[in-house]
Design an enzyme around this catalytic site. Structure first.
Site, short mmCIF file in Angstrom:
data_model
loop_
_atom_site.label_atom_id
_atom_site.label_comp_id
_atom_site.label_asym_id
_atom_site.label_seq_id
_atom_site.Cartn_x
_atom_site.Cartn_y
_atom_site.Cartn_z
N GLU A 72 0.83 -1.22 0.00
CA GLU A 72 0.00 0.00 0.00
C GLU A 72 0.86 1.26 0.00
O GLU A 72 0.47 2.29 -0.54
CB GLU A 72 -0.95 0.00 1.19
CG GLU A 72 -2.08 -1.01 1.10
CD GLU A 72 -1.70 -2.39 1.60
OE1 GLU A 72 -0.53 -2.61 1.96
OE2 GLU A 72 -2.59 -3.27 1.64
N PHE A 134 -11.88 -7.96 12.96
CA PHE A 134 -10.72 -8.33 12.15
C PHE A 134 -10.38 -7.21 11.17
O PHE A 134 -11.24 -6.71 10.46
CB PHE A 134 -11.02 -9.63 11.38
CG PHE A 134 -9.91 -10.02 10.45
CD1 PHE A 134 -8.66 -10.39 10.96
CD2 PHE A 134 -10.09 -9.99 9.08
CE1 PHE A 134 -7.63 -10.73 10.10
CE2 PHE A 134 -9.04 -10.33 8.21
CZ PHE A 134 -7.81 -10.70 8.73
N LYS A 184 -17.81 -1.50 4.76
CA LYS A 184 -18.17 -2.52 3.77
C LYS A 184 -19.67 -2.51 3.49
O LYS A 184 -20.09 -2.67 2.34
CB LYS A 184 -17.72 -3.89 4.30
CG LYS A 184 -17.58 -4.92 3.21
CD LYS A 184 -16.88 -6.18 3.74
CE LYS A 184 -16.71 -7.21 2.62
NZ LYS A 184 -16.02 -8.41 3.11
N MET A 497 24.01 9.60 3.35
CA MET A 497 23.85 10.90 4.01
C MET A 497 24.08 10.76 5.52
O MET A 497 24.70 11.62 6.15
CB MET A 497 22.46 11.48 3.72
CG MET A 497 22.28 12.90 4.20
SD MET A 497 23.46 14.05 3.45
CE MET A 497 22.51 14.67 2.05
#
Lengths: 582, 181
Positions: A72, A134, A184, A497
């Protein structure tokens, strides 16, 4: 009971399916809303709570292309890259719980770098909210500090209005990320769909009314100034104010320095372009900040990486601050004239009141600084003749070979600073980088999104060996969708860096910065990409030619000098005038 | 260090779930303690008023107000010093009913402090006081020797001294938005 605030504009607008409302499911309403907003590409990752929406994506795959990323975080960075090069709102989709939390880094990145996103997350059915079901997570609460706006949809009929508001808020004013969490049951539910674009909210004024008196005072200061300097920020690109900025700079003969995110707004070869501001910016604009008598800051926010130590930042100078976000005015630097406005509007208004001027000797001072930097830093970096390959010479050659016309998507660290210092951006919105948040792992997925968002320009991702490994799985997305992104890994086997800081400020105690790396070329080949690795200077030219000539994506690993340092450098906490050349 | 003082922030907002969270994290992020917060409806339906008291430097307080103003559902937020507003807090003190056995003392304290006796029950009484914090404190000091069983004080509510009406202010905001399109 919470309801969406009704917008003032009440007349019905035709939906994509026609003027009369049609009965659809919540999921289909999401798709129809996206299509109504002109969205054709989305980036995402499916999961339980978002499955109804994915089912509709399957049905609408001719109108709406979904790119399946490998994480994601990849989806949100891709949406950012897409937005940064196209100017459109980037859209990403994730499921509830871990899917949603994985978006957070990218959302925070988009917030601080003013990138318009609409992030859609699935949520457990509304009757399970608050039960630790869940994959249930309070993403509204978690995302609240890093979004421009968020909203939880628990009923199908709220969908069109929520998404209309989301797109309006994300793209207007100072752009930013919006998150819409959709349960949902709302996706499964039914509604009478008709879409009405949001055209205003009474509590939100995205474009402030231009204050004519502030414009007048700004023009007066510019007319009186002997040593003015323009600080060009990201806002110039966001408000498409490049031309207006150029007119002002040319009319009043004012040097223009850019922030990291403002790069590519002002042509690199323009005689008034004096380079980049900030910690690893150019010598001239940093030194001259503390000698100028006027700073004209446009669409920038005086980040600490630009200002260094605030107590000794431009104390001698008057400051004009043109900025669309009222909360940025007088935050870090007190403005003598604060112009709360869209950059383009303000610049155009100011330019008409500004007298033509010449600042020849002032500009010559920048030239002198430039000559010093060029001799002490740039030339040896750009044209080394011995030793290992240097990052700067790779960037110089890329810049020459592409004539500065490519989109450069950089990760975070040494290569980022070097790439943005030395690439000569010849088109707008061409530097895509994670500036404010400094998100390692940004480059690869953002380059994917940039490649989807702009099919005309060549997209080159440059990453270090550290950052590439944070999101290397997105090579999978690049391979699957054949997005012709070119990838260069500048490998010094260090988190460069951090190592540089350890060398300079921690007596070379290299704690956890040396990397034992995998065979990058084998990994890229494993994903089915063309790939090559080089470590000799004599191979660089042909390798870059091959990379650029390839019609398909191409992965090039370049082994570079291990312990290279980026200079100039304003040490952390030091004044801009204490900039070091070595 | 800039001098810290007590500021009152007053914000008019749309009535949206979760907005309180968005407002308070602005303080959390700067590690500023909210001295008191009150949210209530206004004379205009659907519009809430937040009254927040914070101890901060002027610069900090100004930045916080700008951040609050930046929230999408915030109609307007204002920063006030005490002299710019009318403000009150409400306190209730529970004492045992036996305090009346000491003659008129309690009654005199109540009268002198502009408080009132809210209830008298068999075993306890409740004294109510509306006023500024120091006035409530003063009353508390007077009552302490009599054995205060419980004490509760509300957050501050405040109203500005300007003549502006909320609904006409909202109409202006709506008009401005249309002009800007």
């Amino acid at each position: 009971m919470e309801t969406l605030v009704k917008d003032s504009n009440k007349q019905p607008k035709p939906s994509v399916k026609g003027a009369t409302p049609v009965k659809v499911t919540g999921s289909e309403a999401i798709i129809l809303s996206l299509l109504s907003e002109g969205v054709n590409e989305v980036f995402g990752y499916p999961g339980g709570a978002i499955m109804p929406l994915y089912d509709e994506l399957y049905k609408y795959n001719q109108q709406l292309t979904h790119y399946l990323m490998r994480h994601e975080q990849g989806a949100v960075h891709a949406a950012q890259g897409f937005s940064r090069v196209s100017g459109k709102v980037g859209v990403c989709i994730a499921t509830s719980g871990p899917g949603a939390t994985n978006l957070i880094t990218g959302i925070a990145d988009a917030q601080v770098d003013s990138t318009p996103l609409v992030c859609i997350t699935g949520q457990v059915p509304s009757q399970l909210l608050g039960t630790s079901g869940f994959q249930e997570i309070d993403i509204i609460g978690i995302s609240m500090p890093v979004v421009k706006w968020n909203f939880q949809v628990t009923s199908a009929h709220e969908i069109p209005e929520a998404l209309a508001k989301a797109f309006y808020i994300a793209a207007s004013g100072r752009p930013g990320p919006v998150l819409i969490d959709i349960t949902k049951d709302a996706q499964f539910g039914e509604l009478e769909f008709s879409y009405q674009k949001c055209e205003g909210l009474r509590s939100y004024k995205p474009v402030p009314k231009l204050d004519i008196s502030a414009v007048g005072r700004a023009a007066t200061l510019i007319n009186q100034s002997q040593k003015p300097m323009i600080l060009c920020g990201h806002g110039v690109l966001l408000s498409k104010a490049g031309k207006a900025l150029k007119s002002l700079a040319e009319k009043a003969d004012i040097p223009v320095a850019s922030t990291l995110l403002g790069l590519s707004a002002f042509p690199p070869t323009h005689p008034l372009n004096v380079g980049m501001l900030g910690m690893h910016g150019n010598y001239g604009p940093n030194i001259k900040t503390n000698e100028a008598d006027l700073l004209i800051a446009v669409g920038m926010r005086f980040d600490d990486r630009v200002t260094g130590k605030l107590e000794s930042y431009a104390k001698q100078a008057k400051v004009i601050h043109i900025e669309i976000d009222q909360s940025e005015l007088n935050k870090n630097v007190q403005a003598d004239v604060a112009v709360l406005a869209d950059a383009q509007q303000a610049l155009q208004a100011i330019t008409t009141l500004v007298q033509a001027n010449k600042h020849t000797s002032w500009l010559a001072e920048f030239e002198a600084c430039n000559a010093i930097e060029n001799q002490k830093v740039n030339q040896p970096e750009l044209y080394p003749t011995q030793g290992a390959i240097k990052m700067a010479e790779v960037v110089r050659m890329l810049s020459e070979k592409t004539k500065g016309k490519a989109i450069l998507v950089t990760d975070v660290g040494q290569h980022q600073m070097i790439a943005n210092r030395y690439y000569q951006f010849n088109s707008c919105n061409a530097s895509v980088t994670s500036g404010g948040l400094g998100t390692m792992g940004f480059a690869l997925p953002a380059a994917f999104g940039a490649g989807v968002g702009d099919v005309k320009r060549q997209v080159i991702a440059i990453a270090g060996d550290g950052g590439i490994q944070m999101t290397i799985q997105e090579l999978g997305a690049i391979a699957q969708y054949k997005v012709p992104v070119k990838i260069i890994v500048l490998n010094n086997n260090f988190l460069g860096m951090v190592r540089q800081w350890q060398q300079l400020f921690f007596d070379k105690r290299y704690a956890a910065t040396e990397l034992v790396n995998p065979n990058f070329v084998a990994i890229a080949k494993g994903y089915g990409l063309q790939a090559k690795g080089i470590n000799q200077r004599q191979d660089l030219d042909s390798a870059l030619n091959e990379l650029l000539a390839s019609k398909a994506s191409y992965f090039l690993e370049i082994k570079v000098e291990r312990e290279e340092n980026v200079f100039p450098m304003v040490p952390s906490g030091a004044s801009v005038s204490e900039i070091r050349l070595a | 260090m800039e001098k810290k003082e007590l500021f009152t922030i007053s914000a008019l907002t749309e009535n949206k779930a979760g907005l309180l969270n968005a407002v308070t994290i602005i303080f959390t992020r700067r590690k500023l303690n909210i001295e008191s917060i009150n949210v209530s409806e206004t004379e205009v339906e659907g519009v809430s008023r937040y009254t927040i008291v914070v101890y901060a430097s002027q610069h900090q307080a100004e930045l916080v107000v700008k951040q609050i103003n930046r929230l999408i559902e915030v109609l307007a937020a204002f920063l006030y010093r005490n002299e710019d507003i009318y403000y009150q807090e409400l306190a209730m003190f529970k004492l045992p009913t036996e305090v009346f056995l000491n003659g008129n003392t309690i009654e005199a304290i109540v009268r002198n402090n502009g408080a009132r006796i809210l209830v008298i029950e068999e075993d306890h009484i409740v004294i109510e006081k509306t006023g500024h914090r120091d006035e409530i404190k003063a009353l508390h000091t007077h009552l302490k020797p009599f054995g205060v069983l419980e004490f509760v004080r509300s957050g501050r509510i405040a109203i500005s001294k300007s003549k502006r009406k909320t609904d006409s202010f909202l109409r202006e905001l709506e008009a401005e938005n249309i002009n800007n399109l």
